[in-house]
Motif scaffolding. Sequence first.
Motif, short mmCIF file in Angstrom:
data_model
loop_
_atom_site.label_atom_id
_atom_site.label_comp_id
_atom_site.label_asym_id
_atom_site.label_seq_id
_atom_site.Cartn_x
_atom_site.Cartn_y
_atom_site.Cartn_z
N GLU A 24 -16.58 -4.12 -1.52
CA GLU A 24 -16.68 -2.84 -2.22
C GLU A 24 -15.33 -2.17 -2.39
O GLU A 24 -15.08 -1.50 -3.40
N GLN A 25 -14.46 -2.33 -1.40
CA GLN A 25 -13.12 -1.76 -1.53
C GLN A 25 -12.10 -2.74 -0.95
O GLN A 25 -12.45 -3.67 -0.21
N ILE A 26 -10.83 -2.51 -1.32
CA ILE A 26 -9.74 -3.38 -0.90
C ILE A 26 -8.70 -2.56 -0.14
O ILE A 26 -8.35 -1.45 -0.55
N TRP A 27 -8.25 -3.12 0.97
CA TRP A 27 -7.15 -2.53 1.73
C TRP A 27 -5.92 -3.43 1.59
O TRP A 27 -6.01 -4.65 1.79
N LEU A 28 -4.79 -2.84 1.24
CA LEU A 28 -3.53 -3.56 1.22
C LEU A 28 -2.61 -2.91 2.25
O LEU A 28 -2.22 -1.75 2.10
N TYR A 29 -2.27 -3.67 3.30
CA TYR A 29 -1.46 -3.14 4.39
C TYR A 29 -0.10 -3.80 4.40
O TYR A 29 0.02 -5.02 4.41
N ASP A 30 0.95 -2.96 4.36
CA ASP A 30 2.33 -3.43 4.45
C ASP A 30 2.89 -2.92 5.78
O ASP A 30 3.22 -1.74 5.91
N PRO A 31 2.99 -3.80 6.80
CA PRO A 31 3.44 -3.34 8.13
C PRO A 31 4.88 -2.86 8.15
O PRO A 31 5.24 -1.99 8.94
N ASP A 32 5.74 -3.42 7.28
CA ASP A 32 7.14 -2.98 7.26
C ASP A 32 7.26 -1.53 6.77
O ASP A 32 8.06 -0.75 7.29
N ILE A 35 -5.62 1.89 -0.41
CA ILE A 35 -7.06 1.64 -0.47
C ILE A 35 -7.55 1.90 -1.89
O ILE A 35 -7.26 2.95 -2.46
N GLN A 36 -8.26 0.94 -2.45
CA GLN A 36 -8.80 1.13 -3.79
C GLN A 36 -10.16 0.47 -3.91
O GLN A 36 -10.50 -0.44 -3.15
N LYS A 37 -10.93 0.94 -4.88
CA LYS A 37 -12.25 0.37 -5.12
C LYS A 37 -12.09 -1.03 -5.70
O LYS A 37 -11.22 -1.28 -6.51
N MET A 38 -12.95 -1.94 -5.25
CA MET A 38 -12.90 -3.31 -5.74
C MET A 38 -13.26 -3.37 -7.22
O MET A 38 -14.25 -2.79 -7.65
N ASP A 39 -12.41 -4.04 -8.00
CA ASP A 39 -12.71 -4.31 -9.41
C ASP A 39 -13.51 -5.59 -9.45
O ASP A 39 -13.01 -6.66 -9.10
N VAL A 82 -1.42 6.54 4.18
CA VAL A 82 -2.57 6.04 3.41
C VAL A 82 -2.48 6.54 1.98
O VAL A 82 -2.31 7.73 1.73
N ILE A 83 -2.57 5.58 1.03
CA ILE A 83 -2.62 5.91 -0.40
C ILE A 83 -4.00 5.53 -0.91
O ILE A 83 -4.38 4.37 -0.85
N GLN A 84 -4.73 6.51 -1.37
CA GLN A 84 -6.10 6.27 -1.87
C GLN A 84 -6.07 6.24 -3.38
O GLN A 84 -5.67 7.22 -4.02
#
Length: 208
Positions: free
Chosen positions: A88-96, A102-106, A205-207
């Motif tokens: 339903e949604q996607i998380w993209l995490y950049d540890p650096d 966070i965005q809704k799944m296309d 967090v960027i929504q």
Amino acid sequence: MRLTRMLLVALLGFASFSLQASEQVAIQRLTTLLNQAQTISGRFSQLTLDGSGTQLQETSGEMALKRPGQFRWHTDAPMEQLLVSDGEQIWLYDPDLEQVTIQKMDQRLTHTPALLLSGDVSQIADSFEITLKEGGNVVDFILKPKAADSLFESLRLSFRNGVINDMQLIDNVGQRTNILFLGVQMNPPIPASQFTFEVPAGADVIQE
């Protein structure tokens, strides 16, 4: 003259029928291969080239996929990133950067290539024109998006002995992304926790 015209019409009609029949065969073969795995795990090696063939980026990592629409794509350091979807949604995490987007799944297959391996297989025929080429134990499928706003111009899926082997995407400016899958396991047990993500303390967090 009239007979020649009738023969030409008949031949064109046969050619059109043959083309439709061959595409139906390609769709059926691809659907069967994708449906045989409800979960997939393994490693990947990814190489991106520009339109002239110059290498832009090379990465590797681990991936896990589960139908419908769940995936985990972890790129190794030094360019570490984690991409997770629960369908339903996607998380993209950049540890650096200590940043999570966070965005809704296309749900469109033409916008989320990972869904070709983990999404609703029944949508493939509606989204792409498909042809296949077979040689020995390798079957290649070429997928051309029907939608004008697709993120890529063509995509090749290659199976070796019935197991996904590699994928190549070509975008509208000729940039190529080649993904080789390694040590692929089909239908392994994968815990649900692999497809969820908890934002680390202190991360931005960027929504979207």
